[in-house]
Design an enzyme around this catalytic site. Structure first.
Site, PDB file in Angstrom:
ATOM      1  N   THR A 177       8.352   0.775   3.788  1.00  0.00           N
ATOM      2  CA  THR A 177       8.122  -0.790   4.389  1.00  0.00           C
ATOM      3  C   THR A 177      10.024  -1.120   3.564  1.00  0.00           C
ATOM      4  OG1 THR A 177       6.003  -0.263   3.136  1.00  0.00           O
ATOM      5  CG2 THR A 177       6.596  -2.739   3.589  1.00  0.00           C
TER       6      THR A 177
ATOM      7  N   ARG B 248      -5.589   2.926   9.923  1.00  0.00           N
ATOM      8  CA  ARG B 248      -5.177   2.264   8.434  1.00  0.00           C
ATOM      9  C   ARG B 248      -4.783   1.513   8.040  1.00  0.00           C
ATOM     10  NH1 ARG B 248       0.065   2.696   6.018  1.00  0.00           N
ATOM     11  NH2 ARG B 248      -0.711   3.297   3.516  1.00  0.00           N
ATOM     12  N   VAL B 249      -5.108   0.632   6.981  1.00  0.00           N
ATOM     13  CA  VAL B 249      -3.592  -0.665   6.527  1.00  0.00           C
ATOM     14  C   VAL B 249      -3.275   0.024   5.116  1.00  0.00           C
ATOM     15  CG1 VAL B 249      -3.473  -2.636   6.226  1.00  0.00           C
ATOM     16  CG2 VAL B 249      -4.830  -2.268   7.710  1.00  0.00           C
ATOM     17  N   GLY B 250      -1.899   0.007   5.467  1.00  0.00           N
ATOM     18  CA  GLY B 250      -1.669  -0.402   3.634  1.00  0.00           C
ATOM     19  C   GLY B 250      -1.569  -1.173   2.914  1.00  0.00           C
ATOM     20  N   ASP B 251       0.029  -1.057   1.819  1.00  0.00           N
ATOM     21  CA  ASP B 251       0.507  -1.872   0.783  1.00  0.00           C
ATOM     22  C   ASP B 251       0.790  -3.111   1.470  1.00  0.00           C
ATOM     23  OD1 ASP B 251       2.142  -0.585   0.771  1.00  0.00           O
ATOM     24  OD2 ASP B 251       2.846  -1.316  -1.387  1.00  0.00           O
TER      25      ASP B 251
ATOM     26  N   GLY C  52       7.169   2.654  -1.208  1.00  0.00           N
ATOM     27  CA  GLY C  52       6.188   3.888  -1.222  1.00  0.00           C
ATOM     28  C   GLY C  52       5.245   4.054  -0.971  1.00  0.00           C
ATOM     29  N   ASP C  53       3.968   5.216  -1.357  1.00  0.00           N
ATOM     30  CA  ASP C  53       2.693   5.585  -0.840  1.00  0.00           C
ATOM     31  C   ASP C  53       2.141   3.998  -1.488  1.00  0.00           C
ATOM     32  OD1 ASP C  53       0.630   6.787  -0.445  1.00  0.00           O
ATOM     33  OD2 ASP C  53       0.669   8.541  -2.229  1.00  0.00           O
ATOM     34  N   GLY C  54       1.457   3.897  -0.425  1.00  0.00           N
ATOM     35  CA  GLY C  54       0.693   2.519   0.059  1.00  0.00           C
ATOM     36  C   GLY C  54      -0.513   2.515  -0.452  1.00  0.00           C
TER      37      GLY C  54
END
Length: 370
Positions: free
Chosen positions: A235, A263-266, A287-289
């Site tokens: 991001t 899927r929705v991440g951070d 990073g890994d949201g």
């Protein structure tokens, strides 16, 4: 005017003078500087320069919000790391979708879009949500319809030859690695079913597919490690403090490569990917949201700074909180307080963030080791 009133007036004037110094200057030591200041994840120099041109213009400069839009838009156009803007990070169906967020640290208003299809201007769509609705987050095709109705170009194919080739190669590799766990696939690339589903309820063909594929996904997420790195799970998260001391933050991303559709991440989640408050400062994350959003690390950073923590300590504390629960997670934060002092912390990779303030001639890149 008697002596006591004169003393009171002098004290008030000195208090106001010191306040102006704090807003206009900042600590020049260790990551500090004077306003305006722009900070961004990764060596996204052109994005920081675009934001800087807005926020440093003229005697008063542009607003922090406008600078965020300019900086994140530049990264969308440049397709930074293949993980921002159109043309990257295909999902399991080969489609690229966008997530974005913008937050005004003066009013605490937020606009965000998630899993947005067919519109390439993620950060501009997020700003339209903030400016023209009473909502915070719009998603999917309805976010697309809103963005187009507000004047953004569309519908547009967000895929690119590169993203389609990446997806095709992944399909040829039996859709591995992916984000599924505790499932068995019917065939090499799904559909997937929970391991504990009674196969009597499945067709003979599906059962044969499971057996022939040799591709049973075990109940662990260790197979996800190879999926997560800077170039496929990233991001742009940016913070700006303008000449007036106002704070804004923003993010833009096309999400995790080969994510499960929907899927929705951070990225569009307030307090996870970014958070800002004029009274305190700001934070950005990458990073890994899917892991990081469970902890709202940027909200934690800002609240830690509110309680008196320095940016470095606040960032390290937030990262440590995540790593205690998930020792293998990959992620990073930057923090900047309302004096312009900035710092970063990371886990699982070496992190870099970009910064410019008025004491610098150009963008500088800071390297942070785990």
């Amino acid at each position: 005017m008697d002596r006591s009133n004169a003393g009171l007036l002098l004290g008030l004037l000195l208090l106001q003078f010191n306040r102006c110094l704090a807003l206009g200057g900042g600590d020049a030591a260790e990551g500090g500087g004077v306003f305006p200041v722009v900070v961004s994840t990764w060596p996204f120099r052109e994005a920081v320069r675009a934001a800087w041109e807005v926020v440093a213009a003229g005697s008063t400069g542009g607003s922090a919000v406008d600078a965020i839009v300019a900086g994140c838009s530049a990264c969308e156009v440049l397709r930074c790391d293949g993980t921002v803007g159109p043309g990257g990070s295909p999902d399991e169906n080969g489609e690229t979708t966008l997530d974005a967020l913008i937050m005004n640290g003066t009013t605490m208003e937020i606009g965000a879009v998630a899993s947005m299809r067919y519109v390439k201007d993620g950060i501009k769509a997020a700003k339209l949500v903030m400016e023209h609705t009473g909502h915070t987050l719009l998603v999917g095709e309805k976010a697309t319809a809103f963005a187009i109705s507000m004047g953004l170009a569309g519908p547009t194919n967000l895929s690119s030859p590169e993203s389609i080739e990446k997806w095709s190669n992944w399909r040829q590799n039996h859709c591995q690695p992916n984000f599924w766990k505790n499932v068995v696939p019917a065939g090499n690339c799904g559909p997937y079913y929970p391991i504990n589903v009674n196969p009597v309820h499945r067709t003979i063909g599906e059962i044969q597919g499971w057996l022939q594929s040799g591709n049973l996904l075990e109940p662990t997420d260790s197979h996800l490690k190879s999926v997560i790195n800077r170039h496929n799970h990233d991001t742009i998260s940016m913070a700006v403090i303008d000449k007036m001391g106002h704070v804004a933050v923003g993010t833009s991303t096309n999400g995790a490569t080969f994510k499960i559709p929907g899927r929705v991440g951070d990225g569009p989640i307030p307090g996870s990917s970014a958070y800002g408050d004029d009274e305190v400062g700001a934070c950005g994350a990458t990073g890994d949201g899917d892991i990081m959003m469970r902890f709202l690390p940027c909200y934690q950073v800002v609240e830690s700074m509110r309680r008196g923590m320095e940016p470095r300590d606040a960032a390290m504390d937030a990262i440590s909180r995540i790593s205690r629960k998930y020792p293998d997670f990959v992620g990073a934060l930057f923090a900047v307080n309302n004096k312009g002092v900035h710092a970063g912390a990371c886990h699982g990779w070496t992190f870099q963030y970009s910064v410019r303030n008025s004491s610098m001639e150009d963008v500088e890149v800071i390297t942070v080791t785990p």
